[in-house]
Design a protein around this motif. Structure first.
Motif, short mmCIF file in Angstrom:
data_model
loop_
_atom_site.label_atom_id
_atom_site.label_comp_id
_atom_site.label_asym_id
_atom_site.label_seq_id
_atom_site.Cartn_x
_atom_site.Cartn_y
_atom_site.Cartn_z
N UNK A 1 8.07 2.20 32.22
CA UNK A 1 7.49 1.99 33.54
C UNK A 1 7.96 3.12 34.45
N UNK A 2 7.09 3.99 34.91
CA UNK A 2 5.62 4.00 34.82
C UNK A 2 5.11 4.28 33.40
N UNK A 3 3.80 4.03 33.25
CA UNK A 3 3.12 4.24 31.98
C UNK A 3 2.27 5.51 32.10
N UNK A 4 2.11 6.21 30.99
CA UNK A 4 1.24 7.39 30.95
C UNK A 4 -0.13 6.96 30.44
N UNK A 5 -1.17 7.49 31.05
CA UNK A 5 -2.53 7.13 30.66
C UNK A 5 -2.76 7.36 29.17
N UNK A 6 -3.42 6.38 28.54
CA UNK A 6 -3.77 6.41 27.11
C UNK A 6 -2.56 6.29 26.20
N UNK A 7 -1.41 5.96 26.75
CA UNK A 7 -0.23 5.71 25.92
C UNK A 7 0.16 4.23 26.04
N UNK A 8 0.79 3.72 25.01
CA UNK A 8 1.05 2.29 24.93
C UNK A 8 2.36 1.92 25.63
N UNK A 9 2.30 0.82 26.35
CA UNK A 9 3.50 0.24 26.96
C UNK A 9 3.64 -1.19 26.47
N UNK A 10 4.87 -1.63 26.31
CA UNK A 10 5.16 -2.99 25.86
C UNK A 10 5.54 -3.86 27.06
N UNK A 11 4.98 -5.06 27.09
CA UNK A 11 5.24 -6.00 28.18
C UNK A 11 5.91 -7.24 27.62
N UNK A 12 6.98 -7.65 28.28
CA UNK A 12 7.69 -8.86 27.90
C UNK A 12 7.62 -9.84 29.07
N UNK A 13 7.13 -11.04 28.79
CA UNK A 13 6.95 -12.07 29.82
C UNK A 13 7.77 -13.28 29.44
N UNK A 14 8.58 -13.76 30.39
CA UNK A 14 9.44 -14.91 30.14
C UNK A 14 9.16 -15.97 31.20
N UNK B 1 -1.61 -11.28 22.61
CA UNK B 1 -0.22 -11.65 22.86
C UNK B 1 0.40 -12.36 21.67
N UNK B 2 1.71 -12.21 21.57
CA UNK B 2 2.53 -12.96 20.61
C UNK B 2 3.40 -13.91 21.41
N UNK B 3 3.26 -15.21 21.15
CA UNK B 3 3.93 -16.24 21.94
C UNK B 3 4.97 -16.95 21.08
N UNK B 4 6.14 -17.13 21.65
CA UNK B 4 7.17 -17.94 21.00
C UNK B 4 7.70 -18.94 22.04
N UNK B 5 7.79 -20.20 21.65
CA UNK B 5 8.16 -21.26 22.58
C UNK B 5 9.42 -21.96 22.11
N UNK B 6 10.28 -22.25 23.06
CA UNK B 6 11.46 -23.08 22.83
C UNK B 6 11.47 -24.18 23.88
N UNK B 7 12.44 -25.06 23.80
CA UNK B 7 12.46 -26.19 24.73
C UNK B 7 12.63 -25.72 26.17
N UNK B 8 13.41 -24.64 26.39
CA UNK B 8 13.72 -24.23 27.76
C UNK B 8 13.01 -22.95 28.18
N UNK B 9 12.15 -22.38 27.33
CA UNK B 9 11.50 -21.13 27.70
C UNK B 9 10.28 -20.86 26.83
#
Length: 437
Positions: free
Chosen positions: A80-93, A128-136
């Motif tokens: 972050x920042x990302x370059x145009x046409x290049x891949x960035x990984x996003x992690x969401x919690x 997206x790849x999703x992983x679920x636990x009891x608290x997150x």
């Protein structure tokens, strides 16, 4: 204000198929029980309608980010920042603010949907790849931005149901993340004979002395014999001696915003060619600026403006300043029209003429201009070293103005080359450098 928010949340609640069945059943049992004088049947229908109503109100008034079961969202973008046409990984919690049964119960019934600007998600969207636990709940996905700019990611959309599955509600959770997207850059061969000749012709020949050298970071291609070992040991990185008369003159890269689509046209699907041409101009200017910075020149990137402010525009002097140059490219937009573009070029050229430093090299990426703008640009070439890469716009009616601009700039001492938009940046730069020999 709170009651308005509450009403807005309640309005987002929808019946599930099960809820529709329960409501229809209750609506049918009540009149049937009244006709047959069966109180139990009336009570059963009323219970079904009451259950739907209570679920509707409970889900509609519930706020995911507050209360005992409060949830919070954390989003990280790498790089972050990302370059145009290049891949960035996003992690969401999505996690519970505090460990509680209410929070775990909310998470168990939560369905997530990430929002992303089309310019960030690309043509394939989000997988997206999703992983679920009891608290997150953790979500991982990749983005490949297709456009330079500052684009929105989020807020997260959540869909949840009540315990009996009668109603569902969609509600945003968390805030939006604005992701800056840098233009693509290529490394240009700025260490050419032409740059050296221009430097020597402007500074004049003189004998070198210890006072003529400064220290800068080592870059690939430097002579190892010029490494200043004492400074390298003190700073923990290689430093080289660079003669002021041999290539460390400051460089200003001037980008004509007239090359970008006018503001009322920006983003319009009717003129994708104009958008691509403008992005090419930004990427070319950014490539020139970063290449000179990597070669050891103090460099700054200036765009045409009706009211230019050069006082606060400092030169980038180290390779760590590369990010500042690219950050300056993120929010570049076109002018409001051709007339404003010509006027902005005139005022910027006049301001640069007054503010330029001794020995400063000006390298401009320009479009064709009217006589007033051409005159202001020509004055720069009379007083210092100036190069111009003139971009030939698409469509009829511009060739004469382009020829007039090139002729007037050459007559005032500019080194000029012309190029069509979306030419390979290395080739466009090579044509300009070869013309300066």
């Amino acid at each position: 204000m709170r009651w308005r928010d509450t009403l807005a949340r309640i309005s987002r609640v929808r019946l599930t198929p099960r809820g529709i069945g329960a409501a229809c059943l209750g609506g049918a049992l009540i009149p049937l029980g009244l006709v047959l004088t069966l109180p139990d049947l009336v009570g059963l229908g009323a219970a079904a309608l009451l259950a739907v109503t209570v679920a509707w109100v409970a889900i509609g008034t519930q706020r995911l980010e507050s209360g005992r079961g409060a949830l919070h969202v954390t989003r990280a973008v790498t790089p972050n920042p990302v370059v145009r046409d290049r891949t960035a990984d996003v992690s969401l919690l999505v996690a519970a603010h505090q460990a509680s049964g209410a929070a775990y119960e909310r998470l168990s019934r939560l369905r997530l949907s990430e929002q992303a600007a089309h310019e960030l998600a690309g043509h394939q969207g989000i997988r997206a790849r999703v992983s679920a636990r009891a608290d997150r709940i953790t979500v991982h996905y990749s983005l490949t931005p297709t456009r330079r700019g500052r684009w929105s990611l989020g807020p997260l959309l959540t869909t949840r149901t009540d315990v009996f599955g009668l109603v569902r509600a969609t509600q945003p959770l968390g805030s939006a993340t604005h992701v800056p997207v840098w233009p693509r850059t290529v490394e240009l061969a700025v260490r050419t004979r032409s740059v050296g000749d221009v430097d020597h012709s402007a500074t004049g020949a003189r004998l070198q002395s210890s006072d003529d050298s400064v220290l800068r970071e080592y870059v690939a291609g430097d002579d190892p014999r010029r490494v200043h070992w004492a400074s390298a040991a003190r700073r923990g990185q290689l430093m080289v001696r660079a003669d002021e008369s041999a290539g460390v003159r400051p460089v200003t890269v001037l980008l004509d915003r007239s090359l970008l689509p006018h503001r009322q046209e920006a983003g319009s699907p009717r003129r994708p060619a104009a958008v691509d041409d403008g992005e090419w101009a930004v990427e070319l200017a950014a490539s020139i600026a970063t290449s000179f910075l990597d070669a050891g020149h103090p460099t700054r990137l200036l765009t045409t403006a009706v009211a230019p402010r050069l006082e606060g525009l400092r030169f980038a002097t180290t390779r760590a300043s590369r990010a500042a140059l690219l950050d300056a490219c993120v929010d570049i937009r076109g002018h409001r029209g051709a007339a404003e573009g010509h006027h902005a070029t005139s005022t910027t050229a006049r301001a640069l003429r007054l503010a330029r430093t001794a020995g400063e090299i000006v390298i401009a990426v320009l479009g064709p201009h009217d006589p007033d703008a051409r005159h202001a640009l020509a004055a720069l070439g009379v007083e210092g070293t100036c190069w111009a890469l003139l971009v030939s716009p698409r469509g009829p009616g511009f060739q004469h103005e382009l020829d007039e601009t090139a002729a007037e700039l050459r007559a005032s001492g500019w080194h000029v080359s012309t190029s069509e938009a979306r030419t390979d940046p290395e080739r466009a730069w090579a044509l300009l450098a070869e013309g300066a020999l």
